[in-house]
Design a protein around this motif. Structure first.
Motif, mmCIF file in Angstrom:
data_model
loop_
_atom_site.group_PDB
_atom_site.id
_atom_site.type_symbol
_atom_site.label_atom_id
_atom_site.label_comp_id
_atom_site.label_asym_id
_atom_site.label_seq_id
_atom_site.Cartn_x
_atom_site.Cartn_y
_atom_site.Cartn_z
ATOM 1 N N ARG A 13 48.177 34.212 12.508
ATOM 2 C CA ARG A 13 46.728 34.111 12.250
ATOM 3 C C ARG A 13 45.918 34.549 13.476
ATOM 4 O O ARG A 13 44.879 35.188 13.363
ATOM 5 N N MET A 14 46.431 34.206 14.654
ATOM 6 C CA MET A 14 45.727 34.529 15.903
ATOM 7 C C MET A 14 45.673 36.037 16.163
ATOM 8 O O MET A 14 44.902 36.506 16.982
ATOM 9 N N CYS A 15 46.546 36.784 15.483
ATOM 10 C CA CYS A 15 46.609 38.241 15.719
ATOM 11 C C CYS A 15 45.554 39.003 14.924
ATOM 12 O O CYS A 15 45.396 40.211 15.103
ATOM 13 N N SER A 16 44.831 38.318 14.041
ATOM 14 C CA SER A 16 43.867 39.039 13.196
ATOM 15 C C SER A 16 42.644 39.443 14.008
ATOM 16 O O SER A 16 42.322 38.844 15.033
ATOM 17 N N LYS A 17 41.924 40.472 13.515
ATOM 18 C CA LYS A 17 40.794 40.984 14.303
ATOM 19 C C LYS A 17 39.571 40.072 14.262
ATOM 20 O O LYS A 17 38.555 40.379 14.878
ATOM 21 N N ASP A 18 39.670 38.946 13.552
ATOM 22 C CA ASP A 18 38.559 37.974 13.564
ATOM 23 C C ASP A 18 38.493 37.241 14.899
ATOM 24 O O ASP A 18 37.499 36.594 15.210
ATOM 25 N N HIS A 19 39.579 37.309 15.677
ATOM 26 C CA HIS A 19 39.636 36.527 16.916
ATOM 27 C C HIS A 19 39.247 37.354 18.133
ATOM 28 O O HIS A 19 39.256 38.582 18.108
ATOM 29 N N LEU A 20 38.931 36.623 19.205
ATOM 30 C CA LEU A 20 38.581 37.279 20.468
ATOM 31 C C LEU A 20 39.807 37.980 21.051
ATOM 32 O O LEU A 20 40.947 37.603 20.767
ATOM 33 N N LEU A 21 39.556 38.959 21.894
ATOM 34 C CA LEU A 21 40.636 39.748 22.496
ATOM 35 C C LEU A 21 41.701 38.864 23.143
ATOM 36 O O LEU A 21 42.890 39.025 22.891
ATOM 37 N N GLU A 22 41.274 37.916 23.980
ATOM 38 C CA GLU A 22 42.265 37.102 24.699
ATOM 39 C C GLU A 22 43.081 36.212 23.765
ATOM 40 O O GLU A 22 44.255 35.933 24.028
ATOM 41 N N GLU A 23 42.456 35.791 22.632
ATOM 42 C CA GLU A 23 43.184 34.981 21.646
ATOM 43 C C GLU A 23 44.237 35.841 20.933
ATOM 44 O O GLU A 23 45.362 35.391 20.693
ATOM 45 N N ARG A 24 43.868 37.078 20.637
ATOM 46 C CA ARG A 24 44.818 37.988 19.964
ATOM 47 C C ARG A 24 45.992 38.313 20.893
ATOM 48 O O ARG A 24 47.140 38.398 20.455
ATOM 49 N N VAL A 25 45.688 38.496 22.181
ATOM 50 C CA VAL A 25 46.743 38.788 23.163
ATOM 51 C C VAL A 25 47.699 37.601 23.278
ATOM 52 O O VAL A 25 48.913 37.748 23.177
ATOM 53 N N GLU A 26 47.119 36.415 23.465
ATOM 54 C CA GLU A 26 47.951 35.217 23.646
ATOM 55 C C GLU A 26 48.756 34.907 22.383
ATOM 56 O O GLU A 26 49.934 34.541 22.461
ATOM 57 N N GLY A 27 48.120 35.090 21.223
ATOM 58 C CA GLY A 27 48.810 34.844 19.952
ATOM 59 C C GLY A 27 50.012 35.767 19.787
ATOM 60 O O GLY A 27 51.120 35.326 19.461
ATOM 61 N N ALA A 28 49.803 37.058 20.061
ATOM 62 C CA ALA A 28 50.885 38.050 19.887
ATOM 63 C C ALA A 28 52.014 37.809 20.883
ATOM 64 O O ALA A 28 53.196 37.872 20.526
ATOM 65 N N GLU A 29 51.658 37.527 22.140
ATOM 66 C CA GLU A 29 52.703 37.351 23.163
ATOM 67 C C GLU A 29 53.514 36.076 22.908
ATOM 68 O O GLU A 29 54.722 36.060 23.110
ATOM 69 N N THR A 30 52.842 35.014 22.454
ATOM 70 C CA THR A 30 53.555 33.764 22.161
ATOM 71 C C THR A 30 54.464 33.944 20.944
ATOM 72 O O THR A 30 55.604 33.478 20.929
#
Length: 673
Positions: A286-303
């Motif tokens: 869910r964190m990888c979707s474009k609704d989120h801020l850049l840093e949230e998408r980065v952290e979501g994908a890396e985790t």
């Protein structure tokens, strides 16, 4: 004359800058304590949000005086508290400010202040300590220098919500190594911080959660303890699951998902547990979707990449969740020209950090495609994916280059991709360029990928060979890094497989016999195994065996003897005996074994070994030596009969292992023919 003018000029500029600030510092030395207190309060008001004023006061020596007043028993509590507030404000300036404060020994002074019973003063000291410790330039080790500090901080957790917030924030920023984790763990971090997860204060809950994420990271002992912790009668993992619910703030969802991810990777929670498959994984996707801020998408994908890295089932589930593979393609288009970002500051920030999105996407693709062929196909068929990887290999950011080559390495495990996408996009070219000049971390991953591109079914093998790669690989075998030595020799081993005599000759010539034999005594078993593999591939097909043994036979036999005599694993000895079996298949080379009684005795010994692998390899060797169709077979058969080999072969025909008994029977038939 010009030289003489420089000094007064500098002084005049300095005096202009600092004259307005000097009176603040002068007031700190007033004999009247009330005036000193008022001076500190005025200084506090002057520095708020004013970095220039902060720098001036530091230059003028305000810090040592403030620290002196802070530590004086004769100073009033109000003065000491105001001093810590001003110091905290100075710490909120630039990194240079922090360095100056640390150099003036602010940390021991503030830690000493925590022994005072007054809560307001303690909170002011903790607030200042928090500001100093969250700076990247502060050496975190300073928290652990005095062994009484951590237990004292633990005891202050119960004093107020502010002490809870500041102390947990200090812990989460200063827990950087396994040693730090264990210091906090042994001083009761888990039982002291767990109740804070249900604090009425959001800030306290959030900092406590961050604490658990850094404590659990790659730490089995902490993670297995956390699994059994109860918070107000509820299992800690369930508290984390609640914190991942969609109605919670994003930073809380993400950090709770990290906690469960780290506990899972440390082996405390199974990968098929509901809290991972049904809660953590979907939350991170869910964190990888474009609704989120850049840093949230980065952290979501890396985790998410870290969570599923070792587990093929999680990779399969993730690849079919919310169109993740396609969703990640958006990471490369950001920010787009029609970006919905109206906040200019945010747009500026995102433009500077867009490379982090690409890095995170490559990492996640690498993790997704590390095992499953269908997922790899899905990734390579995503729009312009191979072009993006190729571009990533030459980006200015080293982290993006590393993530791109990791992604390439993951996809290079696929035979199909090696034959299609990799060939169509000539990925070997940017990969070779990357290998010319890169840090070890990138070199390891790039050379691993090259090993796969040099497999015999890869269409890239020929053009890579023509590009002069042998010299580069031979230089890798001389690296101080065992991983690079392994990859260098592994790639040469793949290159030598079923190669023509010209390529084999180039490898031997470029590597040099001295380096080859140095690698055969390498302390790293992986290096030794791959070197034996290279030697085995070089010594294949009779003309090649005879040619190499005629020029290097003496050294090779010496190396083989040393390995068979040393204390090596079964696998190492099996490879070595297989090399002997290859030598025994040569026309002239086999005489190097037949005229070496020491080697023959070793072969005899290993034919009676308890390991079937070693028995099989030596039986192959004898079979090659006595093969009827070869010239001189009768003399060799007679010599080996005299040495007792026929009796051993006869015994091995009765072996319980079918492969071994069959091989022994084939060898025996040479005597009967």
């Amino acid at each position: 004359m010009a030289c003489l003018l420089e000094a007064p000029l500098r002084i005049s500029v300095l005096s202009e800058v600092t004259a307005t600030s000097r009176h603040y510092v002068d007031r700190l030395f007033d004999p009247d304590p009330h005036k000193v207190l008022q001076g500190v309060i005025d200084m506090k008001n002057a520095v708020i949000g004013n970095n220039k004023q902060k720098a001036n006061l530091i230059v003028l020596g305000a810090v040592p005086r403030l620290l002196y007043l802070l530590q004086q028993g004769s100073s009033s509590l109000a003065l000491r508290t105001e001093c810590s507030v001003v110091l905290g404000s100075l710490a909120m300036g630039t990194e240079n400010n922090i360095k100056s404060l640390v150099d003036c020994h602010i940390i021991p002074a503030l830690l000493q202040g925590l022994l005072c019973p007054d809560l307001i003063f303690i909170e002011a000291c903790l607030r200042c300590l928090r500001t100093v410790f969250i700076s990247p330039v502060t050496p975190v080790q300073l928290l652990y220098t005095d062994p009484t500090v951590i237990p004292h901080l633990m005891s202050l957790l119960s004093r107020s919500q502010k002490t809870q917030e500041y102390i947990t924030q200090i812990f989460s920023h200063c827990c950087k190594t396994p040693e730090h984790q264990m210091v906090l763990f042994n001083h009761g971090a888990i039982q002291n911080i767990a109740p804070l997860l249900i604090s009425p204060s959001y800030k306290v809950r959030m900092q406590a959660l961050r604490c658990f994420s850094v404590l659990a990271y790659e730490n089995t002992q902490v993670s297995t303890t956390l699994v059994n912790v109860l918070v107000d009668g509820e299992l800690l993992s369930q508290v984390f699951v609640r914190m991942m619910q969609r109605d919670q703030p994003i930073e809380m969802q993400l950090t709770a998902a990290k906690c469960l991810t780290y506990m899972c990777r440390a082996g405390a929670i199974r990968t098929d547990d509901g809290c991972i498959i049904l809660k953590t994984l979907p939350c991170l996707v869910r964190m990888c979707s474009k609704d989120h801020l850049l840093e949230e998408r980065v952290e979501g994908a890396e985790t998410l990449a870290y969570l599923m890295e070792p587990d093929v089932e999680l990779q399969r589930i993730a690849s079919t969740t919310d169109h993740l593979v396609a969703m990640l393609a958006d990471y490369f288009k950001y920010p787009s020209s029609v970006s919905a970002i109206t906040d200019i500051k945010r747009l500026d920030h995102d433009l500077k950090h867009a490379h982090e999105l690409r890095q995170a996407a490559f990492k996640l693709y690498a993790s997704l495609g590390s095992n499953d062929e269908d997922i790899r196909k899905k990734i390579t068929e995503t729009e312009n994916m191979m072009d993006r990887i190729v571009s990533g290999l030459s980006e200015s950011s080293i982290k993006v280059r590393l993530a791109a080559v990791r992604c390439l390495h993951s996809l290079s495990r696929s035979v199909q991709q090696l034959r299609t996408s990799f060939h169509d996009h000539a990925v070997w070219k940017p990969l070779m360029k990357l290998l010319q000049n890169a840090p070890d971390e990138v070199l390891v991953m790039a050379s691993s990928t090259l090993c796969n591109l040099l497999l015999e079914f890869s269409p890239s093998k020929e053009p890579i060979l023509e590009s002069g790669v042998i010299e580069l690989l031979c230089s890798l075998t001389q690296s101080d890094s065992p991983a690079l030595r392994v990859n260098g020799i592994w790639a040469l081993m793949n290159m030598a497989f079923q190669a023509d005599q010209k390529v084999k000759g180039e490898i031997v010539c470029c590597l040099g016999t001295e380096q080859l034999f140095r690698l055969l005594s390498d302390p790293d078993t992986n290096v030794l195994m791959k070197t034996l593999g290279l030697l085995r591939n070089l010594l294949s097909t009779r003309p090649h065996i005879d040619q190499i043994m005629s020029s290097h036979g003496k050294q090779i036999m010496q190396a083989v003897t040393l390995i068979l005599e040393a204390d090596h694993s079964i696998e190492v000895k099996e490879q070595t005996l297989c090399i002997l079996a290859n030598i025994a298949d040569g026309n002239t080379a086999k005489e190097l074994i037949m005229t070496n009684d020491d080697i023959l005795q070793k072969i005899k010994y290993y034919m009676g070994h308890s390991s079937v692998k070693l028995q099989l390899a030596t039986t192959f060797c004898i079979s090659n030596l006595i093969w009827n169709e070869d010239d001189g077979s009768q003399e060799r058969q007679d010599k080996l009969r005299e040495m007792g080999f026929v009796d051993i072969l006869h015994k091995l025909t009765q072996a319980s292992d079918p492969n071994l008994s069959d091989r022994a029977k084939i060898a025996m038939q040479q005597y009967l023919a």
